[in-house]
Design a protein around this motif. Structure first.
Motif, PDB file in Angstrom:
ATOM      1  N   UNK A 142       1.097  -1.231  -0.016  1.00 28.49           N
ATOM      2  CA  UNK A 142       0.039  -0.030   0.017  1.00 28.49           C
ATOM      3  C   UNK A 142       0.930   1.151   0.087  1.00 28.49           C
ATOM      4  N   UNK A 143       0.422   2.106  -0.822  1.00 30.60           N
ATOM      5  CA  UNK A 143       1.179   3.355  -0.957  1.00 30.60           C
ATOM      6  C   UNK A 143       1.032   4.313   0.322  1.00 30.60           C
ATOM      7  N   UNK A 144       1.959   5.069   0.681  1.00 31.80           N
ATOM      8  CA  UNK A 144       1.527   6.132   1.710  1.00 31.80           C
ATOM      9  C   UNK A 144       0.134   6.798   1.775  1.00 31.80           C
ATOM     10  N   UNK A 145      -0.098   7.316   0.570  1.00 33.49           N
ATOM     11  CA  UNK A 145      -1.497   7.939   0.413  1.00 33.49           C
ATOM     12  C   UNK A 145      -2.610   6.964   0.783  1.00 33.49           C
ATOM     13  N   UNK A 146      -2.630   5.711   0.256  1.00 32.54           N
ATOM     14  CA  UNK A 146      -3.676   4.975   0.677  1.00 32.54           C
ATOM     15  C   UNK A 146      -3.371   4.341   2.127  1.00 32.54           C
ATOM     16  N   UNK A 147      -2.658   4.625   2.409  1.00 34.39           N
ATOM     17  CA  UNK A 147      -2.189   4.001   3.969  1.00 34.39           C
ATOM     18  C   UNK A 147      -2.876   5.135   4.970  1.00 34.39           C
ATOM     19  N   UNK A 148      -2.480   6.369   4.538  1.00 40.31           N
ATOM     20  CA  UNK A 148      -2.955   7.396   5.375  1.00 40.31           C
ATOM     21  C   UNK A 148      -4.553   7.647   5.254  1.00 40.31           C
ATOM     22  N   UNK A 149      -5.349   7.254   4.012  1.00 37.40           N
ATOM     23  CA  UNK A 149      -6.712   7.544   3.780  1.00 37.40           C
ATOM     24  C   UNK A 149      -7.248   6.226   4.798  1.00 37.40           C
TER      25      UNK A 149
END
Length: 137
Positions: A1-8
């Motif tokens: 998972x990318x950081x953006x997806x992980x943050x969301x």
């Protein structure tokens, strides 16, 4: 998972957790205000299998008024046909509306109970000739 997806994903999880905590807090406050009983337990329909028990254990205990003057009641209310019909209508409407968690009881108070109390307990209502010492039809 990318950081953006992980943050969301983390933000969504945090949001859901906050909503669940809020619901739990609201439920705890409601439970505490009812002395540790849920609203169904506090006014439980299962506690009132018939009109007589609802009138005695809920109506009279909850909506007590000092008798005399503008307020009348008769301990032999079952013998006053008008009172029985009015109390039965209150009981039936209470059973239906108390289950609505939003406005049920508020609606019941405003549209059903308050107008009926004026008639039932009123000086010109079905108990007009009765007193705490005397029953008269």
């Amino acid at each position: 998972m990318t950081d953006v997806h992980s943050e969301r994903w983390q933000a969504e999880v945090d949001s859901r957790l906050a909503r669940l905590e809020l619901r739990a807090d609201e439920a705890a406050l409601t439970d505490a205000s009812l002395g540790g009983r849920s609203s169904v337990a506090a006014t439980g329909e299962q506690d009132y299998p018939d009109l007589d028990s609802w009138v005695h254990d809920y109506f009279c205990a909850t909506f007590w008024r000092p008798l005399g003057g503008e307020f009348r009641w008769c301990s032999k209310w079952q013998e006053h046909r008008e009172a029985v019909v009015r109390l039965d209508a209150l009981w039936c409407s209470w059973k239906a509306l108390r289950r609505d968690p939003a406005l049920g009881l508020s609606t019941w108070f405003h549209n059903f109970l308050d107008p009926q109390l004026l008639v039932l307990l009123g000086a010109r209502g079905p108990f007009v000739s009765c007193s705490p010492e005397r029953h008269e039809l």
